[in-house]
Design a protein around this motif. Structure first.
Motif, PDB file in Angstrom:
ATOM      1  N   ARG A  33      37.900  54.891  53.771  1.00 32.61           N
ATOM      2  CA  ARG A  33      38.420  53.724  52.973  1.00 32.61           C
ATOM      3  C   ARG A  33      37.861  53.917  51.804  1.00 32.61           C
ATOM      4  NH1 ARG A  33      39.899  49.761  56.086  1.00 32.61           N
ATOM      5  NH2 ARG A  33      38.085  50.217  57.879  1.00 32.61           N
ATOM      6  N   PHE A  34      38.562  53.362  50.485  1.00 34.91           N
ATOM      7  CA  PHE A  34      38.410  53.255  49.271  1.00 34.91           C
ATOM      8  C   PHE A  34      39.202  51.970  48.810  1.00 34.91           C
ATOM      9  CE2 PHE A  34      38.102  57.487  49.381  1.00 34.91           C
ATOM     10  CZ  PHE A  34      36.765  58.212  48.655  1.00 34.91           C
ATOM     11  N   THR A  35      38.284  50.870  48.111  1.00 36.24           N
ATOM     12  CA  THR A  35      38.747  50.323  47.461  1.00 36.24           C
ATOM     13  C   THR A  35      39.489  49.443  46.064  1.00 36.24           C
ATOM     14  OG1 THR A  35      37.809  48.483  49.177  1.00 36.24           O
ATOM     15  CG2 THR A  35      38.552  47.651  47.082  1.00 36.24           C
ATOM     16  N   PHE A  36      40.520  50.204  45.157  1.00 38.22           N
ATOM     17  CA  PHE A  36      40.510  49.675  43.524  1.00 38.22           C
ATOM     18  C   PHE A  36      41.112  48.829  43.218  1.00 38.22           C
ATOM     19  CE2 PHE A  36      42.056  54.153  46.380  1.00 38.22           C
ATOM     20  CZ  PHE A  36      41.592  55.183  45.707  1.00 38.22           C
ATOM     21  N   ASN A  37      39.890  48.944  42.475  1.00 37.54           N
ATOM     22  CA  ASN A  37      40.037  47.454  41.759  1.00 37.54           C
ATOM     23  C   ASN A  37      41.885  46.731  40.774  1.00 37.54           C
ATOM     24  OD1 ASN A  37      39.390  48.292  39.476  1.00 37.54           O
ATOM     25  ND2 ASN A  37      37.519  47.317  39.379  1.00 37.54           N
ATOM     26  N   GLN A  38      42.383  48.662  40.181  1.00 39.41           N
ATOM     27  CA  GLN A  38      42.775  48.901  39.316  1.00 39.41           C
ATOM     28  C   GLN A  38      44.350  49.771  40.171  1.00 39.41           C
ATOM     29  OE1 GLN A  38      41.610  49.982  35.581  1.00 39.41           O
ATOM     30  NE2 GLN A  38      41.531  51.935  35.718  1.00 39.41           N
ATOM     31  N   PRO A  39      45.275  49.280  39.287  1.00 33.33           N
ATOM     32  CA  PRO A  39      46.543  50.383  40.317  1.00 33.33           C
ATOM     33  C   PRO A  39      45.927  52.114  39.692  1.00 33.33           C
ATOM     34  CG  PRO A  39      47.883  48.997  38.914  1.00 33.33           C
ATOM     35  CD  PRO A  39      46.110  49.038  38.384  1.00 33.33           C
ATOM     36  N   VAL A  40      45.957  53.077  40.669  1.00 32.75           N
ATOM     37  CA  VAL A  40      46.062  54.847  40.747  1.00 32.75           C
ATOM     38  C   VAL A  40      47.008  55.487  41.213  1.00 32.75           C
ATOM     39  CG1 VAL A  40      43.229  54.166  40.920  1.00 32.75           C
ATOM     40  CG2 VAL A  40      44.640  54.989  43.079  1.00 32.75           C
ATOM     41  N   GLN A  41      47.252  56.617  40.568  1.00 26.95           N
ATOM     42  CA  GLN A  41      48.224  56.868  41.033  1.00 26.95           C
ATOM     43  C   GLN A  41      47.612  58.621  41.935  1.00 26.95           C
ATOM     44  OE1 GLN A  41      49.652  59.244  37.312  1.00 26.95           O
ATOM     45  NE2 GLN A  41      50.927  60.980  38.530  1.00 26.95           N
ATOM     46  N   ILE A  42      48.346  59.440  42.631  1.00 22.30           N
ATOM     47  CA  ILE A  42      48.797  60.403  43.305  1.00 22.30           C
ATOM     48  C   ILE A  42      49.845  60.839  42.918  1.00 22.30           C
ATOM     49  CG2 ILE A  42      46.890  58.553  44.969  1.00 22.30           C
ATOM     50  CD1 ILE A  42      49.117  58.647  46.797  1.00 22.30           C
ATOM     51  N   PRO A  43      49.522  61.812  43.774  1.00 25.76           N
ATOM     52  CA  PRO A  43      51.115  63.256  43.354  1.00 25.76           C
ATOM     53  C   PRO A  43      52.697  61.775  43.975  1.00 25.76           C
ATOM     54  CG  PRO A  43      49.689  64.358  44.193  1.00 25.76           C
ATOM     55  CD  PRO A  43      48.853  63.492  44.442  1.00 25.76           C
ATOM     56  N   GLY A  44      53.033  61.688  43.110  1.00 26.06           N
ATOM     57  CA  GLY A  44      54.844  60.886  43.570  1.00 26.06           C
ATOM     58  C   GLY A  44      54.392  59.646  43.894  1.00 26.06           C
ATOM     59  N   HIS A  45      53.758  58.818  43.910  1.00 26.20           N
ATOM     60  CA  HIS A  45      53.222  57.004  44.138  1.00 26.20           C
ATOM     61  C   HIS A  45      52.277  57.182  43.261  1.00 26.20           C
ATOM     62  CE1 HIS A  45      55.340  57.797  48.219  1.00 26.20           C
ATOM     63  NE2 HIS A  45      54.894  58.874  47.813  1.00 26.20           N
ATOM     64  N   ILE A  46      52.395  55.449  42.586  1.00 31.95           N
ATOM     65  CA  ILE A  46      51.148  54.566  41.954  1.00 31.95           C
ATOM     66  C   ILE A  46      50.553  53.618  43.488  1.00 31.95           C
ATOM     67  CG2 ILE A  46      50.531  52.941  40.644  1.00 31.95           C
ATOM     68  CD1 ILE A  46      51.393  55.497  38.739  1.00 31.95           C
ATOM     69  N   LEU A  47      49.480  53.758  43.609  1.00 30.28           N
ATOM     70  CA  LEU A  47      49.111  52.738  44.328  1.00 30.28           C
ATOM     71  C   LEU A  47      48.142  51.195  43.778  1.00 30.28           C
ATOM     72  CD1 LEU A  47      46.279  55.391  46.504  1.00 30.28           C
ATOM     73  CD2 LEU A  47      48.909  54.664  46.879  1.00 30.28           C
ATOM     74  N   ARG A  48      49.092  50.598  44.225  1.00 27.36           N
ATOM     75  CA  ARG A  48      48.507  48.923  44.218  1.00 27.36           C
ATOM     76  C   ARG A  48      47.343  49.016  44.338  1.00 27.36           C
ATOM     77  NH1 ARG A  48      53.159  45.527  45.981  1.00 27.36           N
ATOM     78  NH2 ARG A  48      54.007  46.795  47.293  1.00 27.36           N
ATOM     79  N   ALA A  49      46.216  47.837  43.263  1.00 31.66           N
ATOM     80  CA  ALA A  49      45.431  47.358  43.643  1.00 31.66           C
ATOM     81  C   ALA A  49      44.867  47.373  44.833  1.00 31.66           C
ATOM     82  CB  ALA A  49      44.460  46.216  42.684  1.00 31.66           C
ATOM     83  N   GLY A  50      43.618  47.732  45.216  1.00 30.74           N
ATOM     84  CA  GLY A  50      44.213  47.309  47.747  1.00 30.74           C
ATOM     85  C   GLY A  50      43.158  48.714  47.658  1.00 30.74           C
ATOM     86  N   THR A  51      42.721  48.330  49.078  1.00 32.18           N
ATOM     87  CA  THR A  51      42.251  49.104  49.945  1.00 32.18           C
ATOM     88  C   THR A  51      42.707  49.718  50.282  1.00 32.18           C
ATOM     89  OG1 THR A  51      40.782  47.361  50.236  1.00 32.18           O
ATOM     90  CG2 THR A  51      40.700  48.952  51.877  1.00 32.18           C
ATOM     91  N   TYR A  52      42.483  51.801  50.444  1.00 35.08           N
ATOM     92  CA  TYR A  52      43.580  52.367  51.156  1.00 35.08           C
ATOM     93  C   TYR A  52      42.585  53.298  52.430  1.00 35.08           C
ATOM     94  CZ  TYR A  52      46.776  51.139  47.630  1.00 35.08           C
ATOM     95  OH  TYR A  52      47.619  50.371  46.979  1.00 35.08           O
ATOM     96  N   VAL A  53      42.973  54.084  53.303  1.00 31.38           N
ATOM     97  CA  VAL A  53      42.411  55.212  53.626  1.00 31.38           C
ATOM     98  C   VAL A  53      42.754  56.263  54.142  1.00 31.38           C
ATOM     99  CG1 VAL A  53      41.751  55.295  56.652  1.00 31.38           C
ATOM    100  CG2 VAL A  53      42.111  53.026  55.348  1.00 31.38           C
ATOM    101  N   PHE A  54      41.782  57.245  53.484  1.00 34.61           N
ATOM    102  CA  PHE A  54      42.296  58.480  53.236  1.00 34.61           C
ATOM    103  C   PHE A  54      41.955  59.409  54.218  1.00 34.61           C
ATOM    104  CE2 PHE A  54      42.731  56.847  48.913  1.00 34.61           C
ATOM    105  CZ  PHE A  54      43.363  58.352  48.246  1.00 34.61           C
TER     106      PHE A  54
END
Length: 142
Positions: A33-54
């Motif tokens: 689980r990662f939490t980002f406090n600003q948008p980040v890019q992955i191939p083909g997408h922009i992830l908004r600030a928030g928590t994501y599970v890889f």
């Protein structure tokens, strides 16, 4: 006495059979689980600030699934192995800062205790930009 011992051993074996897959579930798919406090890019997408599970997709260690905090699938990405400097460490993520108005791009993800991680495959032009960008690895996740 012998019958009691037999039931005790069978009970323990049954308990380990049920618990073992649950205990190793995160190690198997490397869910992090990662939490980002600003948008980040992955191939083909922009992830908004928030928590994501890889996590890895099934038995294929070259496919990475990303889920939002509410368990909605965001992306399935191809990856190649990438080694990190130093010994085994915490979960980490490598970001490339291209400056300007573009969000930082996630280049690689490393699971807790592993020296080999997963480098995401970007289109060739973006890959060249990311190779020239400043890359930093941040220890994070849980």
């Amino acid at each position: 006495m012998n019958l009691r011992k037999t039931f005790y051993i069978l009970g323990l074996l049954f308990m380990f059979t049920i618990i073992l897959p649950i205990v190793h579930a995160d190690d198997w798919n490397q869910a992090t689980r990662f939490t980002f406090n600003q948008p980040v890019q992955i191939p083909g997408h922009i992830l908004r600030a928030g928590t994501y599970v890889f996590q890895l997709l099934g038995n294929n260690h070259h496919l990475v699934q990303i889920f939002s905090e509410n368990h909605t699938a965001v992306a399935i990405l191809y990856s190649i192995p990438r080694s990190r400097d130093g010994g085994r460490a915490e979960a980490a993520i490598t970001l490339a800062d291209r400056g300007g108005t573009q969000p930082q791009a996630i280049v690689a993800w490393f699971f807790l205790g592993e020296t080999e991680g997963h480098e995401f495959l970007y289109p060739r032009q973006e890959e060249q930009e990311l190779a020239h960008a400043t890359q930093k690895t941040f220890v994070s996740g849980d």
